[in-house]
Design an enzyme around this catalytic site. Structure first.
Site, short mmCIF file in Angstrom:
data_model
loop_
_atom_site.label_atom_id
_atom_site.label_comp_id
_atom_site.label_asym_id
_atom_site.label_seq_id
_atom_site.Cartn_x
_atom_site.Cartn_y
_atom_site.Cartn_z
N HIS A 17 -1.21 0.18 -41.98
CA HIS A 17 -0.31 0.84 -40.73
C HIS A 17 1.10 0.68 -40.73
O HIS A 17 1.89 1.71 -40.76
CB HIS A 17 -1.00 0.01 -39.39
CG HIS A 17 -0.52 0.90 -38.07
ND1 HIS A 17 -1.28 1.77 -37.45
CD2 HIS A 17 0.49 0.73 -37.51
CE1 HIS A 17 -0.59 2.28 -36.40
NE2 HIS A 17 0.64 1.40 -36.35
N GLU A 18 1.71 -0.62 -40.64
CA GLU A 18 2.97 -0.89 -40.66
C GLU A 18 3.76 -0.29 -41.99
O GLU A 18 5.00 0.45 -41.94
CB GLU A 18 3.30 -2.50 -40.40
CG GLU A 18 2.73 -3.00 -39.39
CD GLU A 18 2.94 -2.28 -37.89
OE1 GLU A 18 4.23 -1.62 -37.98
OE2 GLU A 18 2.39 -2.27 -37.19
N HIS A 54 4.58 3.38 -41.01
CA HIS A 54 5.66 3.58 -40.50
C HIS A 54 7.07 3.23 -41.18
O HIS A 54 8.06 4.13 -41.43
CB HIS A 54 5.63 2.25 -39.38
CG HIS A 54 5.08 2.48 -38.17
ND1 HIS A 54 5.24 3.75 -37.42
CD2 HIS A 54 4.00 1.97 -37.69
CE1 HIS A 54 4.18 3.65 -36.27
NE2 HIS A 54 3.57 2.39 -36.39
N GLU A 87 3.86 7.54 -35.15
CA GLU A 87 2.38 6.86 -35.19
C GLU A 87 1.51 7.65 -35.99
O GLU A 87 0.56 7.17 -36.67
CB GLU A 87 2.09 6.79 -33.81
CG GLU A 87 1.00 5.91 -33.45
CD GLU A 87 1.22 4.24 -33.81
OE1 GLU A 87 2.28 3.88 -33.82
OE2 GLU A 87 0.40 3.47 -33.67
MG MG Z 1 2.20 1.80 -34.86
#
Ligand code: MG
Length: 506
Positions: free
Chosen positions: A270-271, A274, A300
């Site tokens: 997830h990170e 980003h 996101e």
């Molecule tokens: Mg996030």
């Protein structure tokens, strides 16, 4: 002074603002990772001082004057028609940022920041004791100040517009409401259908997985995804996050749980999603205010596209499961790809948003959106919030919290006045699915490449279509340009159906 000259001068001011922002971000990153506990008091003063300087410069009359000379106005935020496209995009972004700062009176900014600090401290204690009543006075104050903030900022249709605009620029409450009201019944129906099916087994994810080995796997994932380790690093923190400390410095943190394999792996993916966005801005905008995610929803979309759509796909694990099983042979050597794939995609209505799967997640957000818009409009009183929360949880997800800690007090956002933030999480899922559908059309051989562990074509596509432009295009413009239409929740729903019907034999 011509409009071009004004833009040049604004670019110099912006560059210094970026340097100050990055310095401030470094102090905050350190606070979350390595800072000794007693350093907190002076650290808060350091950050507050830098933020004060940034506010003063950004809101200054000389910036207003330069923006006027560049021709920027509410009717025409991108300024004089003589400006180039990139100058216009810069003017529009600066005009919006300056406008939001300049419209907030200093006394309100100070009051809000004090209420946020006290609110967060009160929330921590209240959550620990599961005692909403001790947090209620703080939330009442924050809601009142937030209402005043909406009046200062101004709005087109309703006060909440001014709030969501901070996180999802140019988005209107009415658009979010219409998207969510189409999403809600369809999600709720699908969750109920899955709930009636036979549950998948994920017991083997809950064995002992020593974290040092998880960290080793995390760095293999990062390099596989294309994270540039010369321009960033990975650390550990209580709540995973991504932060940008400079043109060539994008940091991510993860959290590992030795008793639950999913936590670490998916927080890292997830990170990293980003971070790849932050590392992917084009040369022309690097180091400027345009070198940022164009909205939190689009940001996101990048993290969730990698985490859920790619990172929880069968092709992805057909490559990575054997590598993972080499690190954890006792736990995983007997686990078939299909069992692993089902386990990491287990769907279950739960009380806690951050532990929710991608099918139920949107309902957690819709609940928060309903409640916070009602708080801001005055239709819901703070004292009635816990009951409203529990009732909505029952209606939307069919579960009821036993106490406020696992109900209305679970999230930190409201305690520091971040009202208007929640919708961006769900918008991220929707943008992500729509972008992914466009990617699939343009990269027909994608699944085969993923199964070979070759993620480079995916990153190259995202770089070209989404990352490079940063905030040059608004989220709406980007979505239309890349996918050919405005945000449409059908893509997300179709993606869920196609993925989860086979998993649950529906
Ligand atoms: Mg996030």
């Amino acid at each position: 002074m011509t409009a071009h000259d004004a833009i040049e001068r604004l670019r110099e001011i912006d560059r210094e603002l970026q340097l100050l922002e990055h310095a401030s971000a470094l102090l905050s990153w350190d606070e979350e990772t390595y800072m000794p506990p007693r350093a907190i008091e002076e650290r808060s003063e350091q950050v507050a001082l830098l933020q004060g300087i940034i506010h003063e410069r950004l809101a200054s009359p000389s910036v207003a004057e330069l923006l006027a000379r560049a021709g920027a106005s509410p009717e025409r935020p991108s300024g004089d028609p003589a400006l180039s496209e990139s100058e216009g995009a810069f003017a529009r972004a600066f005009f919006r940022k300056h406008g939001r700062e300049a419209r907030l009176p200093a006394d309100l900014v100070i009051e809000l920041s004090k209420a946020a600090t006290l609110g967060q401290a009160a929330w921590r204690g209240a959550r620990k004791r599961s005692d909403f009543s001790s947090f209620a006075p703080h939330l009442r104050k924050l809601v009142a100040l937030t209402r005043r903030k909406t009046e200062c900022l101004g709005y087109a249709e309703e006060p909440y517009d001014a709030l969501i605009d901070e996180y999802e620029p140019w988005m209107k409450t009415s658009e979010v409401r219409s998207i969510f009201s189409s999403l809600e019944p369809r999600l709720a129906r699908f969750v109920a259908e899955i709930g009636a099916a036979r549950q998948v087994d994920d017991g083997f994810l809950r064995l002992s997985y020593p974290t040092d080995l998880q960290v080793r796997f995390a760095s293999a994932l990062l390099s596989g995804m294309g994270f540039d380790g010369e321009r960033g690093r990975l650390d550990v923190s209580a709540h995973p996050f991504t932060t940008t400390l400079g043109r060539d410095d994008v940091r991510i943190t993860a959290r590992y749980d030795a008793g639950y394999l999913k936590t670490g792996i998916f927080s890292v993916i997830h990170e990293c999603g980003h971070a790849l966005y932050e590392q992917g801005f084009s040369e022309e905008i690097r180091g400027s205010l345009l070198a940022s995610g164009t909205s939190l929803g689009i940001h996101e979309s990048q993290s969730r596209l990698w985490e859920n759509v790619i990172g929880r796909s069968r092709p992805f694990w057909s490559h990575y499961l054997p590598e993972l099983a080499k690190l954890f042979p006792a736990q995983l050597s007997g686990v078939a790809l299909d069992s692993f794939y089902r386990a990491i995609n287990r769907v279950e209505p739960s009380l806690i948003r951050i532990e929710a799967d991608e099918v139920t997640y949107g309902l957690h957000i819709i609940l928060r959106f309903k409640l916070e818009t009602a708080l801001v409009s005055g239709d819901l009183a703070v004292d009635d919030l816990p009951d409203a929360w529990n009732r909505e949880m029952g209606e939307l997800l069919g579960v009821k919290p036993d106490n406020d800690a696992e109900g209305v007090l679970q999230d930190v956002h409201w305690s520091f006045g971040a009202i208007g933030y929640f919708p961006t999480y769900a918008l991220g899922n929707l943008y992500g699915a729509q972008l992914f559908a466009a990617m699939r059309r343009e990269l027909p051989g994608m699944d085969g490449e993923i199964a070979r562990g070759n993620l480079a074509p995916i990153l190259a596509w995202l770089r070209a279509r989404v990352h490079a432009s940063g905030a040059t295009l608004t989220a709406g413009e980007l979505c239309e340009k890349v996918t050919g239409e405005t945000l449409n929740p059908d893509y997300f729903l179709r993606y869920l159906e196609e993925k989860y019907r086979p998993i649950y034999d529906l």
